[in-house]
Design a protein around this motif. Sequence first.
Motif, PDB file in Angstrom:
ATOM      1  N   LEU A 458      62.533  88.163  31.690  1.00 49.74           N
ATOM      2  CA  LEU A 458      61.103  87.893  31.820  1.00 49.74           C
ATOM      3  C   LEU A 458      60.613  86.944  30.731  1.00 49.74           C
ATOM      4  CD1 LEU A 458      58.556  88.748  33.442  1.00 49.74           C
ATOM      5  CD2 LEU A 458      58.252  90.581  31.772  1.00 49.74           C
ATOM      6  N   THR A 459      59.795  85.945  31.116  1.00 47.83           N
ATOM      7  CA  THR A 459      59.242  84.955  30.186  1.00 47.83           C
ATOM      8  C   THR A 459      57.786  84.658  30.564  1.00 47.83           C
ATOM      9  OG1 THR A 459      59.776  83.018  31.536  1.00 47.83           O
ATOM     10  CG2 THR A 459      61.517  83.846  30.082  1.00 47.83           C
ATOM     11  N   PRO A 460      57.039  83.959  29.693  1.00 48.87           N
ATOM     12  CA  PRO A 460      55.689  83.534  30.062  1.00 48.87           C
ATOM     13  C   PRO A 460      55.656  82.672  31.325  1.00 48.87           C
ATOM     14  CG  PRO A 460      55.966  83.358  27.704  1.00 48.87           C
ATOM     15  CD  PRO A 460      57.318  83.693  28.264  1.00 48.87           C
ATOM     16  N   SER A 461      56.694  81.897  31.578  1.00 47.74           N
ATOM     17  CA  SER A 461      56.736  81.087  32.801  1.00 47.74           C
ATOM     18  C   SER A 461      56.693  81.976  34.040  1.00 47.74           C
ATOM     19  CB  SER A 461      58.009  80.223  32.828  1.00 47.74           C
ATOM     20  OG  SER A 461      57.990  79.262  31.794  1.00 47.74           O
ATOM     21  N   ASP A 462      57.353  83.143  33.972  1.00 44.89           N
ATOM     22  CA  ASP A 462      57.296  84.088  35.094  1.00 44.89           C
ATOM     23  C   ASP A 462      55.876  84.628  35.263  1.00 44.89           C
ATOM     24  OD1 ASP A 462      60.118  84.042  35.752  1.00 44.89           O
ATOM     25  OD2 ASP A 462      60.448  85.136  33.893  1.00 44.89           O
ATOM     26  N   ALA A 463      55.223  84.920  34.141  1.00 47.22           N
ATOM     27  CA  ALA A 463      53.845  85.404  34.204  1.00 47.22           C
ATOM     28  C   ALA A 463      52.941  84.382  34.882  1.00 47.22           C
ATOM     29  CB  ALA A 463      53.342  85.725  32.797  1.00 47.22           C
ATOM     30  N   MET A 464      53.143  83.107  34.560  1.00 44.72           N
ATOM     31  CA  MET A 464      52.332  82.045  35.155  1.00 44.72           C
ATOM     32  C   MET A 464      52.581  81.926  36.663  1.00 44.72           C
ATOM     33  SD  MET A 464      50.126  80.645  33.290  1.00 44.72           S
ATOM     34  CE  MET A 464      49.619  80.177  31.643  1.00 44.72           C
ATOM     35  N   HIS A 465      53.798  82.190  37.103  1.00 49.20           N
ATOM     36  CA  HIS A 465      54.091  82.164  38.540  1.00 49.20           C
ATOM     37  C   HIS A 465      53.351  83.280  39.272  1.00 49.20           C
ATOM     38  CE1 HIS A 465      57.282  79.237  37.748  1.00 49.20           C
ATOM     39  NE2 HIS A 465      57.405  79.085  39.051  1.00 49.20           N
ATOM     40  N   VAL A 466      53.290  84.452  38.660  1.00 48.31           N
ATOM     41  CA  VAL A 466      52.588  85.574  39.297  1.00 48.31           C
ATOM     42  C   VAL A 466      51.081  85.329  39.322  1.00 48.31           C
ATOM     43  CG1 VAL A 466      51.997  88.008  38.993  1.00 48.31           C
ATOM     44  CG2 VAL A 466      54.378  87.271  38.861  1.00 48.31           C
ATOM     45  N   LEU A 467      50.560  84.633  38.323  1.00 43.47           N
ATOM     46  CA  LEU A 467      49.125  84.339  38.273  1.00 43.47           C
ATOM     47  C   LEU A 467      48.758  83.100  39.084  1.00 43.47           C
ATOM     48  CD1 LEU A 467      48.414  85.059  34.483  1.00 43.47           C
ATOM     49  CD2 LEU A 467      47.901  86.514  36.452  1.00 43.47           C
ATOM     50  N   GLY A 468      49.753  82.455  39.687  1.00 45.43           N
ATOM     51  CA  GLY A 468      49.481  81.293  40.534  1.00 45.43           C
ATOM     52  C   GLY A 468      49.199  80.019  39.775  1.00 45.43           C
ATOM     53  N   LYS A 469      49.532  79.972  38.479  1.00 49.91           N
ATOM     54  CA  LYS A 469      49.269  78.776  37.682  1.00 49.91           C
ATOM     55  C   LYS A 469      50.497  77.881  37.551  1.00 49.91           C
ATOM     56  CE  LYS A 469      45.445  80.813  35.101  1.00 49.91           C
ATOM     57  NZ  LYS A 469      44.867  81.082  33.767  1.00 49.91           N
ATOM     58  N   GLN A 470      51.665  78.382  37.984  1.00 50.19           N
ATOM     59  CA  GLN A 470      52.878  77.581  38.125  1.00 50.19           C
ATOM     60  C   GLN A 470      53.505  77.964  39.465  1.00 50.19           C
ATOM     61  OE1 GLN A 470      54.164  77.878  33.454  1.00 50.19           O
ATOM     62  NE2 GLN A 470      55.770  77.272  34.867  1.00 50.19           N
ATOM     63  N   SER A 471      54.185  77.006  40.062  1.00 54.68           N
ATOM     64  CA  SER A 471      54.721  77.291  41.399  1.00 54.68           C
ATOM     65  C   SER A 471      56.043  76.588  41.676  1.00 54.68           C
ATOM     66  CB  SER A 471      53.699  76.872  42.466  1.00 54.68           C
ATOM     67  OG  SER A 471      53.397  75.486  42.343  1.00 54.68           O
ATOM     68  N   GLN A 472      56.688  76.036  40.641  1.00 52.77           N
ATOM     69  CA  GLN A 472      57.877  75.224  40.901  1.00 52.77           C
ATOM     70  C   GLN A 472      59.125  76.058  41.173  1.00 52.77           C
ATOM     71  OE1 GLN A 472      56.375  75.716  37.981  1.00 52.77           O
ATOM     72  NE2 GLN A 472      57.562  74.966  36.218  1.00 52.77           N
ATOM     73  N   TRP A 473      59.124  77.368  40.793  1.00 55.14           N
ATOM     74  CA  TRP A 473      60.326  78.177  40.960  1.00 55.14           C
ATOM     75  C   TRP A 473      60.046  79.348  41.908  1.00 55.14           C
ATOM     76  CZ3 TRP A 473      60.511  78.084  34.957  1.00 55.14           C
ATOM     77  CH2 TRP A 473      60.925  76.804  34.532  1.00 55.14           C
ATOM     78  N   ASP A 474      60.782  80.433  41.801  1.00 48.89           N
ATOM     79  CA  ASP A 474      60.706  81.558  42.739  1.00 48.89           C
ATOM     80  C   ASP A 474      59.733  82.619  42.226  1.00 48.89           C
ATOM     81  OD1 ASP A 474      61.275  84.005  44.165  1.00 48.89           O
ATOM     82  OD2 ASP A 474      63.129  83.073  44.856  1.00 48.89           O
ATOM     83  N   ALA A 475      58.543  82.671  42.802  1.00 48.37           N
ATOM     84  CA  ALA A 475      57.504  83.605  42.345  1.00 48.37           C
ATOM     85  C   ALA A 475      57.871  85.057  42.641  1.00 48.37           C
ATOM     86  CB  ALA A 475      56.163  83.257  42.997  1.00 48.37           C
TER      87      ALA A 475
END
Length: 698
Positions: A458-475
């Motif tokens: 788990l990393t901050p990038s994963d947190a951003m995917h769950v919050l919809g602020k990043q979308s380049q990888w597997d949410a």
Amino acid sequence: MVFYRNMPYQSISSHPGVVPVSNTGLKQKLTSHLLLGIDTGGTYTDAVLFSEAAGVVAKAKALTTRHDLAEGISGAVEAVLEKAKVPVSAISLVSLSTTLATNALVEGQGGRAGLVMIGFGPEDLKRDGLQEALGSDPVIFLPGGHNVHGGETPLDMSALDAALPTLATEVSSFAIAGYFAVRNPDHEKRVRERIREVSHLPVTCSHELSSKLGGPRRALTTLLNARLVSMIDRLVGSCEEFLKTRGIDVPMMVVRGDGALISAAEARLRPIETILSGPAASLVGARYLTGLENAVVSDIGGTTTDVAVLDAGRPRLDADGAVVGGFRTMVEAVAMRTYGLGGDSEVKINDRGLKAKIDLGPRRFLPLSLAAALYGDAVLSVLDRQLRATHAGRHDGRLAVRTGLPDHLASGLQPQEQALYDRIGTVPLALADLIVSTPQKATLDRLVARGLVHICALTPSDAMHVLGKQSQWDAEAARLGLKIAARSKDGSGQPIAGSPEMLARMIVDRLTRQSSEVILQACLNEDGAGAIDPSASLAVDRALKRQPGIVRFALGLDRPLVGLGASAPVYYPAIAGMLATEAAIPAEADVANAVGAVVGQVRATVTVFVTTPEEGIFIVNGAGPSERFIDQDEAFGVARRRAATMALETAHANGAEEPAATAWEEIDAPEIEGGRKLVEARFIASASGRPRIAHRAG
């Protein structure tokens, strides 16, 4: 009394056959050429096509592929060429910046190096952090070395000859540091030749990296350089190989830690000079992209956050040497502070208190969302199984996978390390299935430190995917990882978060706060108030929280915060808000390093010394063999010419097309009995110019 005589900056005739030209003429000359800037970071490789007439023509990104860096470079360059719709023949120069060396030192990675100390003893290892940096790497002490005037103590290589056959199979490179080698490098050169004859491994000498006194710190710098040789060699080689296959036959440069450029060939010999290469390039890029004269520049990547201050349009150079990974080196670099905090930082949850606490870094993990994007069901099935399990496991949400480095870079592993490494494959494996004892966890950490294994977690990038602020990888993988972490219970017996989204916000809030603290720490250091620790100060805590009270605490920056990095638009508005300043995020914030890589200049600085071992005798050292004179003016004249000539030759060798030099001198001569007595004179020349470009017909 010590006095300094600073000569006015003066132009000196250039390298033979080369005539200095003005910047204006050079700019007009380059407007018809496209320059390719490449930045290889811990997570992404960026590419930009740049024109001095039009600025950024096109930009593109690809994932950095650590097992084969050429793949990431190829992906980014092919994408930027496709976007620009230009042929490769339009490219006249390639310039590369990288955070790989910085990341390696921050994360404690690098090859195993053998250190040879000439004229030093074991007690010298206790100085300047050398013992800590050396760790378990081997060291050999040889009699020899020189004095401050270049006089020799006989060199004895017996101990080296006895150890070399075995050492050559246990290390990937060698570092040599001789006593007063900056005044006379002869012993370092002789030891280097002996090591090369027997081992055929890369060798770094301390006199090649710095002209400053301070043997143990010079040895430390040389040791770190030796550890980085294979990494930077792979990076430069990968880039050159790809360019060759694409028919891009043009000069290639690499950004140094002070923002200047050097040729790729020189970077391979002195990779330590590329520490803070990426951050330095980002600072050059920030100045170009924003036009701001005064700003705090913060660049967030996957592994690190780099902070520096722009004053009157220029960064301050750290005269004492760059500090990276806790070690102060002798590498001249921008006064940039690097912290182990980024979008891919480890999320550490302390659930032992009544309320759970989150901390980030300093290690970089492979985000679960990225791991699932790369490996698919191999990651998702593990996370799903662990989430459905009746009892939570200690290592839930974590997997291990090989980074893909070539087998020869895994040489010298201990038996227990080799056994664990053999079990880890090219598909992620759950740590719960891999680690059955506490000692194995320490073994795994050593494999990670060697750069051989990634931990997926788990990393901050994963947190951003769950919050919809990043979308380049597997949410979905990010959500599963957050669900696993959120079910942990704090000291009161309550889950640490009521939902994946709640935990994601906690992680992002923590990143905002830790980022604010490291930016404040960097700025306080610049203000001479480094004793204040923002992470421990109650006053700073109250100010950042805007906590109400009879006494109100407030703080802020006196200039804008320039946010750089691919995730800058996501993170920095909140960080700037916490620091009560304006956020300046340029449109090309995601490729600022690559821009900085192509707008810099080649620069080389050389110092020649004159000392007096006895009355009426003057010794010239530096930029050539020691020379002895009985006339001070003659010695000074030789020193001036040596410094200027060597600066121009070095700049030319480093890739400058038309270098011009400036010179100054510093003379220490205290008043003694009514007359001045020379202690030391330093003659310094600096040559700079734009890099050579390919000139194509038509």
